[in-house]
Design an enzyme around this catalytic site. Structure first.
Site, PDB file in Angstrom:
ATOM      1  CG  HIS A  54      -0.421   0.096   2.538  1.00 37.42           C
ATOM      2  ND1 HIS A  54       0.381  -0.868   3.088  1.00 37.42           N
ATOM      3  CD2 HIS A  54      -0.545   1.071   3.480  1.00 37.42           C
ATOM      4  CE1 HIS A  54       0.721  -0.501   4.319  1.00 37.42           C
ATOM      5  NE2 HIS A  54       0.182   0.684   4.570  1.00 37.42           N
ATOM      6  CG  HIS A  56      -0.014   4.320   4.746  1.00 42.08           C
ATOM      7  ND1 HIS A  56      -0.714   3.587   5.676  1.00 42.08           N
ATOM      8  CD2 HIS A  56      -0.876   5.270   4.287  1.00 42.08           C
ATOM      9  CE1 HIS A  56      -1.945   4.083   5.776  1.00 42.08           C
ATOM     10  NE2 HIS A  56      -2.073   5.092   4.935  1.00 42.08           N
ATOM     11  CG  ASP A  58       4.766   3.125   7.447  1.00 43.73           C
ATOM     12  OD1 ASP A  58       3.835   3.607   6.776  1.00 43.73           O
ATOM     13  OD2 ASP A  58       4.608   2.184   8.259  1.00 43.73           O
ATOM     14  CG  HIS A  59       4.065   0.171   4.325  1.00 45.66           C
ATOM     15  ND1 HIS A  59       3.945  -1.125   4.755  1.00 45.66           N
ATOM     16  CD2 HIS A  59       3.649   0.951   5.360  1.00 45.66           C
ATOM     17  CE1 HIS A  59       3.467  -1.128   5.997  1.00 45.66           C
ATOM     18  NE2 HIS A  59       3.287   0.113   6.382  1.00 45.66           N
ATOM     19  CG  HIS A 112      -3.988   0.114   6.774  1.00 44.21           C
ATOM     20  ND1 HIS A 112      -3.947   0.672   8.020  1.00 44.21           N
ATOM     21  CD2 HIS A 112      -2.823   0.458   6.165  1.00 44.21           C
ATOM     22  CE1 HIS A 112      -2.802   1.337   8.164  1.00 44.21           C
ATOM     23  NE2 HIS A 112      -2.107   1.225   7.053  1.00 44.21           N
ATOM     24  CG  ASP A 131       0.676  -1.255   7.820  1.00 43.69           C
ATOM     25  OD1 ASP A 131       1.606  -2.027   8.130  1.00 43.69           O
ATOM     26  OD2 ASP A 131       0.811  -0.017   7.754  1.00 43.69           O
ATOM     27  CG  HIS A 169       4.004  -1.543  11.518  1.00 51.22           C
ATOM     28  ND1 HIS A 169       4.796  -0.433  11.668  1.00 51.22           N
ATOM     29  CD2 HIS A 169       3.262  -1.331  10.401  1.00 51.22           C
ATOM     30  CE1 HIS A 169       4.539   0.430  10.686  1.00 51.22           C
ATOM     31  NE2 HIS A 169       3.615  -0.092   9.900  1.00 51.22           N
TER      32      HIS A 169
HETATM   33 FE    FE Z   1       2.704   0.896   8.147  1.00 45.67          FE
HETATM   34 ZN    ZN Z   2       0.014   1.625   6.593  1.00 42.43          ZN
END
Ligand code: FE
Ligand code: ZN
Length: 239
Positions: A54, A56, A58-59, A112, A131, A169
């Site tokens: 996805h 985001h 942090d990905h 998400h 996530d 995570h």
């Molecule tokens: Fe994340």
């Molecule tokens: Zn995420």
């Protein structure tokens, strides 16, 4: 050979390096580039693919730098194509990703984020849910509804119970603390909580884990209907 290498990144992300034959590897959800390139170098692996679940940051934060350093192919969710840096190949539900010896089925699990996908390597027994599914938890509903998450988790929990889950995570301890409030009588959950507390006290990771453990202890996977899932998700958000 398909033994995923876990790379801690940022504060609590796990990036996964997945060897797929002949010294080559894929990276799943690179939060950032440097630790990924370092881990690949240390393992003697060349990175051929990035798989994103996805959009985001942090990905996908490491996409461009890893692509620049390796020339790898970036594969990601078609429904979020505009937000995946360096995307080469957009995939959606039912697509297959083949990388030398490994094959992944793409599963749509939007909830998400609206276009979230997961990668299931059936033969290798590995699931990369991003996530969507965590140990004893699930992703927050930023773009989707409880209906969407119920559908996503229903899909994932139908995979073989011995599947190893490589989520993105280390949220396990806080998830466990919430889960125990939902099912205080669940003995499997109490036992898992104890082992997770012991592991985290020693700084050890709790991921990957088996899907079977989620069937027994995850209050979101175990929710019987959309309403129960939605109520648990709201309670966790406020926990
Ligand atoms: Fe994340
Ligand atoms: Zn995420």
């Amino acid at each position: 050979m398909a033994e995923p290498i876990r790379i801690p990144a940022l504060s609590d992300n796990y990036v996964w390096l997945l060897p797929h034959g002949d010294g080559r590897a894929a990276v799943i959800d690179p939060a950032t580039a440097d630790p990924v390139l370092a881990a690949a170098g240390a393992a003697g692996l060349s990175i051929t693919h990035i798989l994103n679940t996805h959009w985001h940051p942090d990905h996908v934060g490491g996409n461009l730098a890893i692509k620049a350093a390796t020339g790898c192919t970036v594969i990601g969710p078609a429904r979020e194509a505009a937000r995946i840096p360096g995307l080469d190949l957009a995939v959606d539900d039912g697509d297959r990703v083949e990388m030398s010896s490994l094959v992944a089925d793409v599963l749509f699990v939007g909830a998400h984020t609206a276009g979230h996908i997961a990668y299931h390597f059936a033969e290798a027994g590995l699931l990369f849910p991003g996530d969507t599914l965590f140990a004893m938890g699930c992703g927050r509903l930023f773009e989707g509804t409880a209906d969407d998450m119920f559908a996503a988790l229903s899909r994932l929990k139908g995979l073989p119970a011995d599947t190893r889950v490589c989520c993105a995570h280390e949220y396990t301890l806080s998830n466990a603390r919430f889960a125990i409030t939902v099912e205080p009588e669940n003995r499997a959950l109490a036992a898992r909580m104890a082992s997770v507390e012991a592991a985290r006290a020693k700084g050890q990771p709790t991921v990957p884990f088996r899907l079977r453990e989620e069937l027994e202890t995850n209050p979101f996977v175990r929710a019987r209907d959309v309403e129960e899932l939605g109520a648990r998700r709201r309670a966790k958000d406020a926990f």
